[in-house]
Design a protein around this motif. Structure first.
Motif, PDB file in Angstrom:
ATOM      1  N   LEU A 144     -21.804   5.820  -4.219  1.00 54.02           N
ATOM      2  CA  LEU A 144     -20.375   5.947  -3.964  1.00 54.02           C
ATOM      3  C   LEU A 144     -19.899   5.209  -2.706  1.00 54.02           C
ATOM      4  O   LEU A 144     -18.859   4.550  -2.739  1.00 54.02           O
ATOM      5  N   PRO A 145     -20.654   5.281  -1.593  1.00 51.17           N
ATOM      6  CA  PRO A 145     -20.220   4.518  -0.413  1.00 51.17           C
ATOM      7  C   PRO A 145     -20.123   3.019  -0.724  1.00 51.17           C
ATOM      8  O   PRO A 145     -19.219   2.331  -0.249  1.00 51.17           O
ATOM      9  N   GLY A 146     -21.053   2.541  -1.527  1.00 48.98           N
ATOM     10  CA  GLY A 146     -21.039   1.134  -1.910  1.00 48.98           C
ATOM     11  C   GLY A 146     -19.833   0.789  -2.752  1.00 48.98           C
ATOM     12  O   GLY A 146     -19.192  -0.245  -2.565  1.00 48.98           O
ATOM     13  N   VAL A 147     -19.509   1.657  -3.687  1.00 44.80           N
ATOM     14  CA  VAL A 147     -18.339   1.437  -4.533  1.00 44.80           C
ATOM     15  C   VAL A 147     -17.084   1.404  -3.659  1.00 44.80           C
ATOM     16  O   VAL A 147     -16.220   0.530  -3.807  1.00 44.80           O
ATOM     17  N   ALA A 148     -17.022   2.339  -2.713  1.00 48.34           N
ATOM     18  CA  ALA A 148     -15.851   2.384  -1.825  1.00 48.34           C
ATOM     19  C   ALA A 148     -15.745   1.104  -1.005  1.00 48.34           C
ATOM     20  O   ALA A 148     -14.659   0.530  -0.867  1.00 48.34           O
ATOM     21  N   ALA A 149     -16.889   0.646  -0.489  1.00 48.45           N
ATOM     22  CA  ALA A 149     -16.867  -0.565   0.324  1.00 48.45           C
ATOM     23  C   ALA A 149     -16.445  -1.774  -0.500  1.00 48.45           C
ATOM     24  O   ALA A 149     -15.639  -2.604  -0.052  1.00 48.45           O
ATOM     25  N   ALA A 150     -16.974  -1.878  -1.720  1.00 45.03           N
ATOM     26  CA  ALA A 150     -16.613  -3.000  -2.586  1.00 45.03           C
ATOM     27  C   ALA A 150     -15.128  -2.953  -2.921  1.00 45.03           C
ATOM     28  O   ALA A 150     -14.442  -3.982  -2.924  1.00 45.03           O
ATOM     29  N   ALA A 151     -14.626  -1.751  -3.180  1.00 44.24           N
ATOM     30  CA  ALA A 151     -13.209  -1.600  -3.484  1.00 44.24           C
ATOM     31  C   ALA A 151     -12.366  -2.049  -2.297  1.00 44.24           C
ATOM     32  O   ALA A 151     -11.346  -2.731  -2.454  1.00 44.24           O
ATOM     33  N   LEU A 152     -12.820  -1.707  -1.118  1.00 42.20           N
ATOM     34  CA  LEU A 152     -12.085  -2.062   0.089  1.00 42.20           C
ATOM     35  C   LEU A 152     -11.997  -3.575   0.274  1.00 42.20           C
ATOM     36  O   LEU A 152     -10.930  -4.138   0.558  1.00 42.20           O
ATOM     37  N   ILE A 153     -13.139  -4.244   0.103  1.00 45.38           N
ATOM     38  CA  ILE A 153     -13.172  -5.700   0.245  1.00 45.38           C
ATOM     39  C   ILE A 153     -12.243  -6.338  -0.780  1.00 45.38           C
ATOM     40  O   ILE A 153     -11.475  -7.252  -0.483  1.00 45.38           O
ATOM     41  N   SER A 154     -12.311  -5.822  -2.004  1.00 46.65           N
ATOM     42  CA  SER A 154     -11.462  -6.344  -3.076  1.00 46.65           C
ATOM     43  C   SER A 154      -9.984  -6.177  -2.711  1.00 46.65           C
ATOM     44  O   SER A 154      -9.173  -7.084  -2.887  1.00 46.65           O
ATOM     45  N   PHE A 155      -9.657  -5.003  -2.183  1.00 44.20           N
ATOM     46  CA  PHE A 155      -8.278  -4.732  -1.777  1.00 44.20           C
ATOM     47  C   PHE A 155      -7.824  -5.712  -0.691  1.00 44.20           C
ATOM     48  O   PHE A 155      -6.737  -6.285  -0.757  1.00 44.20           O
ATOM     49  N   ILE A 156      -8.694  -5.932   0.299  1.00 45.57           N
ATOM     50  CA  ILE A 156      -8.343  -6.824   1.412  1.00 45.57           C
ATOM     51  C   ILE A 156      -8.053  -8.232   0.903  1.00 45.57           C
ATOM     52  O   ILE A 156      -7.025  -8.832   1.234  1.00 45.57           O
ATOM     53  N   PHE A 157      -8.941  -8.768   0.066  1.00 43.55           N
ATOM     54  CA  PHE A 157      -8.748 -10.126  -0.436  1.00 43.55           C
ATOM     55  C   PHE A 157      -7.441 -10.246  -1.217  1.00 43.55           C
ATOM     56  O   PHE A 157      -6.690 -11.208  -1.067  1.00 43.55           O
ATOM     57  N   ALA A 158      -7.179  -9.262  -2.073  1.00 40.58           N
ATOM     58  CA  ALA A 158      -5.979  -9.338  -2.908  1.00 40.58           C
ATOM     59  C   ALA A 158      -4.721  -9.190  -2.052  1.00 40.58           C
ATOM     60  O   ALA A 158      -3.728  -9.895  -2.249  1.00 40.58           O
ATOM     61  N   TRP A 159      -4.757  -8.282  -1.105  1.00 34.95           N
ATOM     62  CA  TRP A 159      -3.580  -8.025  -0.259  1.00 34.95           C
ATOM     63  C   TRP A 159      -3.216  -9.261   0.560  1.00 34.95           C
ATOM     64  O   TRP A 159      -2.047  -9.564   0.781  1.00 34.95           O
ATOM     65  N   ASN A 160      -4.231 -10.001   1.020  1.00 37.36           N
ATOM     66  CA  ASN A 160      -3.989 -11.124   1.925  1.00 37.36           C
ATOM     67  C   ASN A 160      -3.746 -12.449   1.210  1.00 37.36           C
ATOM     68  O   ASN A 160      -3.419 -13.433   1.855  1.00 37.36           O
ATOM     69  N   GLU A 161      -3.920 -12.501  -0.109  1.00 36.50           N
ATOM     70  CA  GLU A 161      -3.921 -13.786  -0.822  1.00 36.50           C
ATOM     71  C   GLU A 161      -2.534 -14.443  -0.825  1.00 36.50           C
ATOM     72  O   GLU A 161      -1.532 -13.814  -1.128  1.00 36.50           O
ATOM     73  N   TYR A 162      -2.512 -15.740  -0.536  1.00 34.71           N
ATOM     74  CA  TYR A 162      -1.238 -16.445  -0.375  1.00 34.71           C
ATOM     75  C   TYR A 162      -1.020 -17.542  -1.417  1.00 34.71           C
ATOM     76  O   TYR A 162       0.044 -17.622  -2.029  1.00 34.71           O
ATOM     77  N   PHE A 163      -2.070 -18.353  -1.650  1.00 35.23           N
ATOM     78  CA  PHE A 163      -1.949 -19.537  -2.510  1.00 35.23           C
ATOM     79  C   PHE A 163      -1.474 -19.193  -3.925  1.00 35.23           C
ATOM     80  O   PHE A 163      -0.433 -19.695  -4.381  1.00 35.23           O
ATOM     81  N   LEU A 164      -2.211 -18.322  -4.617  1.00 35.69           N
ATOM     82  CA  LEU A 164      -1.830 -17.958  -5.983  1.00 35.69           C
ATOM     83  C   LEU A 164      -0.503 -17.219  -6.004  1.00 35.69           C
ATOM     84  O   LEU A 164       0.328 -17.435  -6.898  1.00 35.69           O
ATOM     85  N   ALA A 165      -0.296 -16.360  -5.006  1.00 37.04           N
ATOM     86  CA  ALA A 165       0.957 -15.602  -4.963  1.00 37.04           C
ATOM     87  C   ALA A 165       2.140 -16.541  -4.850  1.00 37.04           C
ATOM     88  O   ALA A 165       3.181 -16.352  -5.492  1.00 37.04           O
ATOM     89  N   LEU A 166       1.976 -17.588  -4.061  1.00 38.74           N
ATOM     90  CA  LEU A 166       3.063 -18.548  -3.870  1.00 38.74           C
ATOM     91  C   LEU A 166       3.375 -19.284  -5.171  1.00 38.74           C
ATOM     92  O   LEU A 166       4.529 -19.515  -5.515  1.00 38.74           O
ATOM     93  N   LEU A 167       2.309 -19.627  -5.918  1.00 38.91           N
ATOM     94  CA  LEU A 167       2.494 -20.481  -7.088  1.00 38.91           C
ATOM     95  C   LEU A 167       2.773 -19.700  -8.370  1.00 38.91           C
ATOM     96  O   LEU A 167       3.474 -20.177  -9.243  1.00 38.91           O
ATOM     97  N   LEU A 168       2.219 -18.506  -8.495  1.00 36.80           N
ATOM     98  CA  LEU A 168       2.362 -17.777  -9.760  1.00 36.80           C
ATOM     99  C   LEU A 168       3.504 -16.752  -9.742  1.00 36.80           C
ATOM    100  O   LEU A 168       3.763 -16.105 -10.746  1.00 36.80           O
ATOM    101  N   THR A 169       4.144 -16.576  -8.597  1.00 32.72           N
ATOM    102  CA  THR A 169       5.295 -15.661  -8.564  1.00 32.72           C
ATOM    103  C   THR A 169       6.486 -16.394  -7.962  1.00 32.72           C
ATOM    104  O   THR A 169       6.317 -17.381  -7.252  1.00 32.72           O
ATOM    105  N   SER A 170       7.694 -15.900  -8.261  1.00 34.22           N
ATOM    106  CA  SER A 170       8.849 -16.538  -7.648  1.00 34.22           C
ATOM    107  C   SER A 170       9.821 -15.526  -7.044  1.00 34.22           C
ATOM    108  O   SER A 170      10.227 -15.655  -5.904  1.00 34.22           O
TER     109      SER A 170
END
Lengths: 317, 280
Positions: free
Chosen positions: B198-224
């Protein structure tokens, strides 16, 4: 890989004994397929969302296709690549990408090493210092670039220029006078904590006995560091360099926000963005996308060979 | 310790104190831009954008109000939706995959792992054009759920690698015992293995959340507009006119805060996640 040297379960034991070799193989095969099916959803999902789009990009790159002339779409062979080479956009862009990556990764590793060594010591408030240090890496990259652009680099209200002025030094218009340095500074700032964390893990994983032995043998701090600690850290540096390079090779945010690709900072990702979403030239942009992959593969394989061993170490049972 | 060590000891402790001092100066210098951002966010605009920096002032929330007036709540909402759904997708798909790659037997573990790592290293620039064209054709451009699905794919390889490194630590005897008890594969995962990692799952979820929250390139191009997330919203400040450092600082602080808090809380797991499980 002892995972499924499936020790026969007691209930099955008789069957197993009775079973012929072929039956046994069939059971194993079934088991193997069931295990493979666990992997399948993830693999299919990734094929759909990354592999197929990539193959499509290759297809696009062989096509003459500008969204301004949607009806004028035809197979173009390697025209997009040759024109990329001759138009004079590609080489400067590869140069920018490689230089930005090389400078930022190198500086981040050096600063990361410095901070890792400093924070490996016991001192008051170490946990707090460590917490503060990792923050730049956690900050949203777009926010980090903006903060640097306006509150640090700005010629009027930036802190760097305020310090320069206080020292009676000339004001520097960072993003126009030193665009490359501007981007590298921000990236180094963001990636130093990343390298620090990896190297700190390396330092803390050091065998304390060996260090004490070296001290007993009269090796000074510096010699202990260069002869024992640095070789030990090598693996960690390699991991940091590989992961850092692969991420920074795709860098887009600081370019878009700090320099807009001016002054030799037009990375491949930014060039593609310009070509596709401002120039609307899909074919040409796709060619840049393919070049980005090739460059990533080159850099990654150089770094990956040794690092993959590390990934696999302690890897399979 | 012999007699002559008193002087060396005191000089050593002096040197230690000096090193500590240098460490703190460097750390604070390094942290300064963050500190300055938070400070500027609480200044009235005239002070934030003044030529001479102000350190002592009466804090106001003007900057935060202005950021909210620009509709920041909506962008934050979109970021949250995209990051949470992306995290769920990558975790749900990664658990069985990591399980198969660590505890069960599949042929060519190395090949499967190389496949995952290669998709992680696939530059987004290499896939964004077809994604854009396809989504445009089927009318899913500027759709936050679609962006979340793409982020899920972006994060999946890291999540698989990271979880695998946790799964490998589960003592095999425990799994063996469960198998002897006749636990099916599903029960084996849910009842036996998951609680242990479970700690591992939580950590992986956290990393995934961080990457998605901070992402700029795709967000700029795929949303308006309706699916715009926070990073491109922040990016739009570049074209701003007049004084806006206080608003910008406030907005940047809000945008960065969730990940900063998450990262601080999970410092121990951070290295492991960032190195895709290679470093423990």
């Amino acid at each position: 890989m002892t995972a499924t040297t499936t020790t026969p379960q007691p209930a099955e034991l008789e069957d197993v004994k009775a079973a012929t070799a072929t039956d046994k193989r069939r059971v194993q095969k079934k088991e193997l397929w069931r295990n493979r099916s666990l992997l399948l959803p993830a693999v299919i999902f990734l094929i759909l969302l990354t592999q197929i789009p990539f193959l499509t990009t290759i297809g696009f790159s062989l096509t003459k296709w500008n969204l301004l002339y949607p009806n004028d779409r035809a197979f173009a062979g390697f025209d997009n690549y040759t024109s990329a080479l001759t138009s004079g956009d590609l080489w400067p862009s590869i140069r920018a990408t490689v230089l930005i990556t090389a400078f930022s990764v190198t500086l981040a590793v050096l600063f990361g090493l410095l901070f890792a060594v400093l924070l490996d010591r016991q001192f008051r408030g170490r946990a707090l210092a460590r917490t503060l240090m990792i923050t730049p890496f956690l900050i949203m990259p777009a926010a980090a670039s903006l903060i640097w652009k306006y509150s640090m680099f700005d010629t009027n209200i930036g802190m760097i220029n305020w310090v320069l002025q206080s020292l009676h030094l000339p004001v520097v218009a960072w993003s126009t006078e030193h665009p490359m340095a501007t981007v590298v500074i921000v990236l180094t700032w963001q990636f130093t904590p990343f390298m620090m964390l990896i190297l700190l893990a390396g330092l803390q994983g050091q065998d304390k006995g060996i260090l004490e032995a070296a001290q007993v043998d009269g090796a000074g701090a510096w010699r202990t560091f260069t002869w024992i600690t640095l070789p030990h850290l090598r693996m960690y540096v390699e991991i940091g360099v590989l992961l850092g390079s692969v991420i920074i090779l795709q860098v887009f945010d600081p370019i878009a926000i700090l320099t807009k690709g001016t002054g030799g900072t037009k990375t491949l990702a930014y060039l593609l963005y310009e070509r596709a979403f401002i120039g609307l030239d899909v074919g040409q942009a796709a060619a840049y996308g393919v070049v980005t992959v090739i460059l990533t593969i080159i850099v990654a394989t150089i770094a990956l060979k040794s690092v993959f061993k590390v990934f696999m170490a302690g890897g399979s049972r | 310790m012999n007699g002559s060590s008193t002087t060396t000891r005191s000089s050593r402790s002096a040197r230690g104190a000096l090193t500590t001092l240098v460490t703190w100066v460097l750390v604070l210098l390094f942290f300064f831009p963050v500190f300055w951002m938070v400070l500027n966010g609480f200044k009235p605009e005239s002070l934030a954008s003044s030529v001479d920096p102000t350190f002592i002032f009466k804090p106001v929330t003007e900057g935060y109000q202005l950021a909210m007036d620009r509709g920041m709540a909506g962008y934050l909402q979109n970021s949250l939706t995209a990051a949470v759904i992306a995290t769920i997708i990558s975790v749900v798909l990664a658990i069985p995959a990591a399980y198969a790659l660590s505890i069960r037997r599949v042929n060519n573990v190395e090949n499967s792992l190389s496949f995952f790592i290669s998709t992680r290293f696939m530059p987004l620039a290499a896939i964004v054009l077809p994604l854009f064209m396809i989504l445009k054709t089927v009318g899913l451009l500027d759709n936050i759920y679609m962006l979340a699905v793409v982020y899920g794919a972006m994060n999946l390889p890291v999540t698989v690698w990271m979880m695998r490194s946790f799964f490998l630590e589960v003592p095999f005897e425990i799994i063996e015992a469960a198998r002897v008890d006749g636990a099916g594969m599903f029960r084996e995962i849910v009842r036996i293995v998951l609680p242990l990692v479970l700690p591992g799952v939580a950590a992986a979820a956290l990393i995934s959340f961080i990457f998605a929250w901070n992402e700029y390139f795709l967000a700029l191009l795929l949303t308006s507009s309706s699916a715009r997330t926070t990073p491109p919203f922040l990016g739009s400040f570049v074209d701003g006119r007049g004084q806006f450092l206080a608003v910008l600082s406030a907005a940047a602080t809000i945008a960065a805060l969730p990940v900063i808090i998450a990262g601080w809380a999970a410092q121990k797991q951070l290295v492991r996640g960032l190195s895709m499980g290679a470093i423990k």
